[in-house]
Each structure stands twice: as C-alpha cells, then as structure tokens.
Design a protein around this motif. Structure first.
Motif, PDB file in Angstrom:
ATOM      1  N   TYR A 282       3.943  -4.601  -6.258  1.00 23.30           N
ATOM      2  CA  TYR A 282       3.678  -5.642  -5.277  1.00 23.30           C
ATOM      3  C   TYR A 282       2.398  -5.441  -4.470  1.00 23.30           C
ATOM      4  O   TYR A 282       1.830  -6.400  -3.977  1.00 23.30           O
ATOM      5  CB  TYR A 282       4.861  -5.745  -4.307  1.00 23.30           C
ATOM      6  CG  TYR A 282       6.006  -6.583  -4.826  1.00 23.30           C
ATOM      7  CD1 TYR A 282       5.988  -7.097  -6.114  1.00 23.30           C
ATOM      8  CD2 TYR A 282       7.103  -6.873  -4.032  1.00 23.30           C
ATOM      9  CE1 TYR A 282       7.014  -7.858  -6.601  1.00 23.30           C
ATOM     10  CE2 TYR A 282       8.156  -7.649  -4.507  1.00 23.30           C
ATOM     11  CZ  TYR A 282       8.103  -8.139  -5.796  1.00 23.30           C
ATOM     12  OH  TYR A 282       9.126  -8.898  -6.270  1.00 23.30           O
ATOM     13  N   ASP A 283       1.954  -4.211  -4.291  1.00 22.21           N
ATOM     14  CA  ASP A 283       0.776  -3.992  -3.443  1.00 22.21           C
ATOM     15  C   ASP A 283       0.153  -2.656  -3.799  1.00 22.21           C
ATOM     16  O   ASP A 283       0.807  -1.781  -4.409  1.00 22.21           O
ATOM     17  CB  ASP A 283       1.169  -4.017  -1.965  1.00 22.21           C
ATOM     18  CG  ASP A 283      -0.047  -4.174  -1.053  1.00 22.21           C
ATOM     19  OD1 ASP A 283      -1.133  -4.505  -1.568  1.00 22.21           O
ATOM     20  OD2 ASP A 283       0.078  -3.955   0.166  1.00 22.21           O
TER      21      ASP A 283
ATOM     22  N   PHE B  31      -9.430  -2.401  -8.477  1.00 18.55           N
ATOM     23  CA  PHE B  31      -8.069  -2.057  -8.853  1.00 18.55           C
ATOM     24  C   PHE B  31      -7.179  -3.283  -8.665  1.00 18.55           C
ATOM     25  O   PHE B  31      -7.343  -4.036  -7.701  1.00 18.55           O
ATOM     26  CB  PHE B  31      -7.546  -0.896  -8.012  1.00 18.55           C
ATOM     27  CG  PHE B  31      -8.309   0.382  -8.211  1.00 18.55           C
ATOM     28  CD1 PHE B  31      -7.887   1.314  -9.152  1.00 18.55           C
ATOM     29  CD2 PHE B  31      -9.451   0.649  -7.485  1.00 18.55           C
ATOM     30  CE1 PHE B  31      -8.590   2.485  -9.348  1.00 18.55           C
ATOM     31  CE2 PHE B  31     -10.159   1.821  -7.670  1.00 18.55           C
ATOM     32  CZ  PHE B  31      -9.726   2.745  -8.608  1.00 18.55           C
ATOM     33  N   SER B  32      -6.256  -3.448  -9.595  1.00 16.39           N
ATOM     34  CA  SER B  32      -5.348  -4.596  -9.530  1.00 16.39           C
ATOM     35  C   SER B  32      -3.957  -4.153  -9.964  1.00 16.39           C
ATOM     36  O   SER B  32      -3.794  -3.195 -10.730  1.00 16.39           O
ATOM     37  CB  SER B  32      -5.847  -5.740 -10.418  1.00 16.39           C
ATOM     38  OG  SER B  32      -5.847  -5.334 -11.776  1.00 16.39           O
ATOM     39  N   CYS B  33      -2.951  -4.875  -9.479  1.00 15.59           N
ATOM     40  CA  CYS B  33      -1.567  -4.631  -9.872  1.00 15.59           C
ATOM     41  C   CYS B  33      -0.856  -5.975  -9.953  1.00 15.59           C
ATOM     42  O   CYS B  33      -1.294  -6.960  -9.350  1.00 15.59           O
ATOM     43  CB  CYS B  33      -0.859  -3.709  -8.875  1.00 15.59           C
ATOM     44  SG  CYS B  33      -0.690  -4.390  -7.217  1.00 15.59           S
ATOM     45  N   GLY B  34       0.245  -6.014 -10.686  1.00 15.67           N
ATOM     46  CA  GLY B  34       0.922  -7.280 -10.880  1.00 15.67           C
ATOM     47  C   GLY B  34       2.389  -7.112 -11.198  1.00 15.67           C
ATOM     48  O   GLY B  34       2.934  -6.001 -11.236  1.00 15.67           O
ATOM     49  N   GLU B  35       3.021  -8.253 -11.433  1.00 16.68           N
ATOM     50  CA  GLU B  35       4.441  -8.260 -11.750  1.00 16.68           C
ATOM     51  C   GLU B  35       4.723  -7.826 -13.184  1.00 16.68           C
ATOM     52  O   GLU B  35       5.886  -7.780 -13.597  1.00 16.68           O
ATOM     53  CB  GLU B  35       5.004  -9.664 -11.498  1.00 16.68           C
ATOM     54  CG  GLU B  35       4.970 -10.064 -10.035  1.00 16.68           C
ATOM     55  CD  GLU B  35       5.544 -11.440  -9.788  1.00 16.68           C
ATOM     56  OE1 GLU B  35       5.975 -12.076 -10.778  1.00 16.68           O
ATOM     57  OE2 GLU B  35       5.559 -11.883  -8.626  1.00 16.68           O
TER      58      GLU B  35
ATOM     59  N   THR C  12      13.058  -3.126  -2.290  1.00 23.20           N
ATOM     60  CA  THR C  12      11.665  -3.347  -2.694  1.00 23.20           C
ATOM     61  C   THR C  12      10.692  -2.872  -1.627  1.00 23.20           C
ATOM     62  O   THR C  12      10.832  -3.198  -0.450  1.00 23.20           O
ATOM     63  CB  THR C  12      11.433  -4.838  -2.965  1.00 23.20           C
ATOM     64  OG1 THR C  12      12.317  -5.268  -3.994  1.00 23.20           O
ATOM     65  CG2 THR C  12      10.008  -5.094  -3.385  1.00 23.20           C
ATOM     66  N   VAL C  13       9.689  -2.108  -2.052  1.00 24.36           N
ATOM     67  CA  VAL C  13       8.597  -1.714  -1.151  1.00 24.36           C
ATOM     68  C   VAL C  13       7.514  -2.779  -1.296  1.00 24.36           C
ATOM     69  O   VAL C  13       6.876  -2.896  -2.344  1.00 24.36           O
ATOM     70  CB  VAL C  13       8.060  -0.316  -1.488  1.00 24.36           C
ATOM     71  CG1 VAL C  13       7.010   0.106  -0.476  1.00 24.36           C
ATOM     72  CG2 VAL C  13       9.193   0.698  -1.530  1.00 24.36           C
ATOM     73  N   ALA C  14       7.318  -3.560  -0.239  1.00 29.35           N
ATOM     74  CA  ALA C  14       6.486  -4.758  -0.346  1.00 29.35           C
ATOM     75  C   ALA C  14       5.032  -4.519   0.029  1.00 29.35           C
ATOM     76  O   ALA C  14       4.153  -5.261  -0.426  1.00 29.35           O
ATOM     77  CB  ALA C  14       7.057  -5.869   0.535  1.00 29.35           C
TER      78      ALA C  14
END
Length: 613
Positions: free
Chosen positions: A287-288, A257-261, A327-329
């Motif tokens: 962000y995460d 799994f991946s996430c990005g801007e 922002t939830v970091a």
C-alpha cells in the motif's frame, strides 16, 4: 626435542603465569600519595566547589585561620583558642545576622541552640529592633519588584525585603490565566490547473528533488511523469499489472520506486526508463513505501500486516516489522528517532527501532483506521489522520499534543509545509439522500444500513429526524458526514481550520468519484498537487491578492462546552443501540413472514396441482 601441541603450550604458559603471580594475587595495588592528592583535589573542585566556602573542621590549631569570609559579604569572627573546632559566622544559621557578638551559647556548637537564638534576639542592637518593629506588610510595588527572585540570591540585608511575615512574595503574585494562542494568518489557496491523462483513480504522487517534474501512480496500472511547470505529460511507465499504490523519488540516486496491489515493489532507472530491481517478499498488496533520507534503505508496508525494510542495492530484506494485526496503510521514514513510523487499520501507530527491528512505542489513541501520516519538515513532530480525528504527536516517544477535529471523513492523505499549513484530503464515507445544492430540501447523511432501513420502514425517518436534531443541538457527529472530496487546511500550531476547498469533479465523472487519495507540496512549497478519484490531478497555489483584511481569521476557541445538553447526549447514546436493535428485529421478522408467505403459496400451488391430477 619433544614437540607439543599448541593446546598444551597454551596451558603450560597459563600455569607458569599463575605460579608467578599467585603469591600477591589478593594484595591491593600500592597507593601513590601524589596521584591520590591530585585525584581528591580534582574531585573536590568538580563536585564540592559550591560548598567549599562552608565552615570546615579544623585540621590543627596551628593551621587554624584567624577569620573567614561570609558568603553574603559579612566578615567572619575570630575564634579564641579555647573555642570549639567549628567556625561560626553568626548567630543564625543562614543568613547570618550582622553586628551580633558571639557568646558562650552560640560558639559551643556548629548550629546555635534555641536558647542561644533567643538570647541573641533579645540582645540585638536597638536600631535593628526598631527596624523590626516598624516593619509592615509588603506593598504591591514591593511584591512586583521582587516577584520570582530567589530568597538567598542577595546578601542578608537585601534578603530581608523578600520575606514579609514568613511568606515568599512569589506565592503572593497572581498567576496569569492560561490563554490559547491565536492562529497565524495564512493566505487562502485556489485551484489554478487541472491535469487529465489517467484512465483510473490517481492513487499516489511524488515530486522529484529538483522540482522539475512529478510522478503519479494510478489504478490504470501506469506510472506517469509530468512537467511541473506546464503540466504536460513527459513519460508513461507500464510494468505493473494492478493498481499502483505508492511512488517515491530518491534524493540520493536517479531511481524511482513504485509499489502496487500486485504485491510487487519495483526500482526504476530513470536514465533508461526501465525496471532494474524487484523486491520480493510481501504476501499481499503493497500500500505504501518511503525512502530513508540518509541511508540506502527502502521501507514498504502491505495488507499482510507487516512492514519490510529493504537494502536498495542488494535487494535484501533487512527487517520484517511485524506487530500490527491488520493492514499497514502508511509508512514514513526520518533520520532521527524513531526512524520508521507506521499507521495501520488496527487503529494503532507504531514507532520502530530501525537497528533492532522492534517496536519502540505503540500509540493507541485513535479509534478508527489510520491511513495517513506526515512528518513536519522543521519541527520534531508528526501528525496522523483517521476518520475520528487528526492527531499531532511529539517525537521520539510519541507524546500526544492535540486533536484537529472537523474533517469527519476517511483521511487518505496529509501534507504539511514549513509555514505550518497542514492539508488533509479524504473521500466520501456515506450516501446522502437529498440534493445538496438545494437549500429548500432537507439533507440527511446516512450510512448503508440506515439507508436500507429507511426504504423498508418509512417511519424510520423519525429516527433520522431525532438524530439530526440532537446532532445540531450538541454538535456531536453521530453520522459521519460525507466529506465529498473536500480539502481541509489547518494551522499546524493551533489546529485552526482556516479553509475548506471542494473542487468540481471532471465532466463525465460521478459525484461519488470526488475523493482525494494523495496530496503533496512541491519543493518550493508554493504549490499543492492532489491526486483524485475523478482521474485528474489538481494543482493549487496561494491567492496573491488575499490580505488579512479581505480574509480575516475567524477564530473562536471553544473552551467551554454546552453542559446543559449533556443529559440529552447521554440519553440518546443510551437509546441508539436499542433503537437499531429493534429495527433489526423488525427486519428479520419481516423477512421471516415473507419467507413463510412464499412457502404457504408454494404449498397451496402444490395442493391445487395434485387435485387437478
């Protein structure tokens, strides 16, 4: 035959039932004597067993016991027929006094009166009176012998030795002074491999459960899979259109799994090396992310101030965890409560109830943005990282444990292993003015505002000098020092910082690119992998040649603070905003004067031009 509807038949049956039982509607159910006795017997044994030996009211003279046993081992006394309805075991309430005969004053009531007690004290046997007269204060040996013992844990003849002058011996034992635990020795870590291949900042990292390879996400919009043993590149995945901020490898399925801007959350099938699912819903950069360890649930956090819970298989947005104001970091999941923990730039940490999708608790101890969270692999605790402090918390309610102070930087990542080694990595916070390597030159750490002030007003260096003197005397971090990409290693139990690592940046990179964005231990917990701003991946391992003699624990607990400089601290903190305000006014005045001067020059040029015409 007339047909009725189901509705009519139901109500007709209800009316018949009501008419049948209306006569005894308010009557209680008949009591079964045998079941009642069984119930009372079980209740007495379950709830009143410790006090069943106490004196009880006689049910009848024919069933009266001749004598009862005393709980302290003393025999009971038979009561005469004309006596009261209570069984008395001695002249005193508890413990009873052995060898004392009952008189009319002691047997007329359940508890002896003051007159009866006084008469019994005068009528005690001579041997007991002599023992009472010869009794002195307890010695130190007796105090240590009986310290902590319960007053009535022994029969009366032993209980007398625990009472001296009406005072319990446990109150006479001096309490042991609280001591701070000494930190456990950990071998130092050293750099043994640097892996290059990304063309941008390496922002995220994860190790697969089999400990054969690890995956990284970068600002060059690629995801790369590396062999953990050799450090060679195995595969590159390109489908994101912006920086990859988070990666996670599933332990329950062959998925990545991946996430990005780019606001996208993707699920990769590692057997076919392609994206098989997209999770749409976030309104800004993601962000995460983290995977739940026991159920097929994915949790992501975003710059839109929310965290979202996804069903991995159906791609459904199960919950939207809203409550943060910025922002939830970072987000972490665990199988025990709280199952979801988030850290945000609004300086708070929230513990979430995954079933209800609501906040369980909000932790507001941090004063700056929380960018990193880590769960201890064995203990029921977790840690959070912020520029002000690293804090440890206890689950499930988030009770505060302790602060880990010293890593004054933007803490981007935290990692901990089973041996109690906590790793914190950060990035540079501010500019520095002079050469760091030269001991002859003075080194000031300043932020951008103070850097501009220093260029505009040379006498602002006096302010910096005062600032540095106060900081060195008090040990107070007025300026947040530039961490410059160092790794701090801590002992989890005591918070002792036993090592700081600053690896050199890759040749061709700027010193400002010496930052650490992510770090993780491999599955064997013998290697530490870091993702850094100089586009490299660094691998650390423990130094096998180190011993406790070669690298001793230099631990000095700071229990007592310097009180004589507190007035200086308060005075400087009081003056600091006024000094900055004064300099800001000077800056504004200088800009106004410069603007007026330009306007005046412009007017003069206009006048000259008109005269020439």
């Amino acid at each position: 035959m007339q047909k009725h509807s189901v509705h009519a038949l139901v109500f007709r049956s209800l009316k018949r039932t009501h008419d049948m039982f209306v006569s005894d509607h308010a009557k209680p159910v008949a009591l079964d004597e045998q079941s009642y006795k069984t119930k009372m017997t079980v209740m007495m044994r379950a709830e009143y067993k410790p006090v069943l030996h106490m004196p009880v009211l006689k049910e009848g003279r024919d069933r009266r016991p001749l004598h009862a046993s005393d709980p302290y081992g003393q025999p009971g006394y038979p009561l005469p027929d004309a006596g009261p309805d209570y069984l008395v075991t001695g002249a005193y309430p508890y413990p009873s006094s052995p060898g004392v005969a009952l008189t009319a004053d002691t047997q007329i009531q359940k508890m002896p009166s003051e007159a009866g007690v006084h008469s019994m004290a005068l009528a005690r046997p001579p041997s007991q009176a002599r023992k009472e007269a010869s009794r002195t204060a307890a010695s130190v040996a007796d105090i240590h012998k009986h310290a902590g013992g319960a007053e009535r844990s022994q029969p009366p003849q032993h209980a007398l030795s625990l009472m001296e002058g009406g005072t319990k011996t446990s109150t006479l034992v001096p309490r042991k002074a609280p001591t701070m635990p000494k930190p456990q020795w950990h071998p130092p870590w050293k750099l043994y491999r640097v892996i290059s291949g990304h063309l941008g900042w390496v922002r995220s990292i994860a190790v697969e459960p089999g400990n054969q390879w690890f995956v990284t996400g970068s600002a060059d919009r690629t995801i790369k899979i590396w062999d953990l043993a050799s450090g060679k590149l195995k595969l590159s995945l390109t489908d994101h259109i912006s920086t990859v901020r988070g990666v996670a490898v599933s332990t329950r399925s062959p998925y990545l799994f991946s996430c990005g801007e780019d606001k996208q959350v993707k699920c990769w099938d590692l057997e076919y090396d392609k994206v098989i699912r997209h999770y749409h819903g976030h309104l800004s950069a993601v962000y995460d992310l983290d995977l739940h360890p026991t159920i097929d649930v994915l949790v992501t956090c975003s710059r839109d101030a929310t965290a979202r819970v996804w069903d991995i298989r159906t791609k459904a947005n199960v919950h939207t965890l809203s409550g943060h104001t910025n922002t939830v970091a970072t987000v972490k999941c665990q199988s025990a409560e709280p199952q979801v923990i988030t850290g945000s730039h609004d300086t708070t940490i929230r513990l979430w109830d995954l079933v209800a999708g609501k906040t369980r608790a909000t932790l507001t101890n941090h004063k700056k943005s929380v960018r990193a969270l880590v769960l201890h692999p064995r203990q029921y605790t977790f840690a959070s990282g912020s520029p002000d402090n690293i804090k440890q918390w206890k689950c499930p309610d988030g009770n505060f444990i302790q602060n880990l102070s010293g890593h004054n930087a933007i803490i981007n990542t935290l990692a901990v292993n089973s041996d109690g080694v906590l790793v914190s990595g950060g990035e540079m916070l501010s500019l520095f003015l002079c050469c760091k390597a030269s001991p002859a030159k003075n080194l000031f750490y300043v932020n951008n505002v103070e850097f501009c002030l220093l260029h505009l007003f040379p006498f602002f260096s006096l302010y910096l000098l005062l600032h540095t003197i106060v900081a060195s005397v008090l040990g107070y971090p007025f300026f947040t020092p530039a961490d410059n990409g160092t790794i701090h290693m801590w002992d989890w139990r005591t918070g002792y910082n036993f090592q700081r690592i600053h690896a050199a940046v890759q040749p061709g990179s700027l010193d400002s690119e010496s930052g650490i964005f992510a770090c993780v231990f491999d599955q064997s917990e013998s290697r530490l992998i870091t993702a850094e701003a100089d586009k490299t991946i660094k691998v650390y391992k423990e130094d096998d040649t180190a011993t406790e003699e070669s690298h001793p624990v230099n631990w000095k607990p700071e229990i007592l603070k310097r009180k004589r400089f507190k007035f200086l601290l308060g005075f400087f903190l009081f003056l600091k905003p006024f000094i900055l305000l004064h300099f800001s006014q000077l800056i504004s005045n200088s800009f106004c004067l410069r603007h007026k001067r330009k306007q005046h020059i412009h007017n003069l040029s206009e006048v000259r031009r008109l005269k020439i015409r």
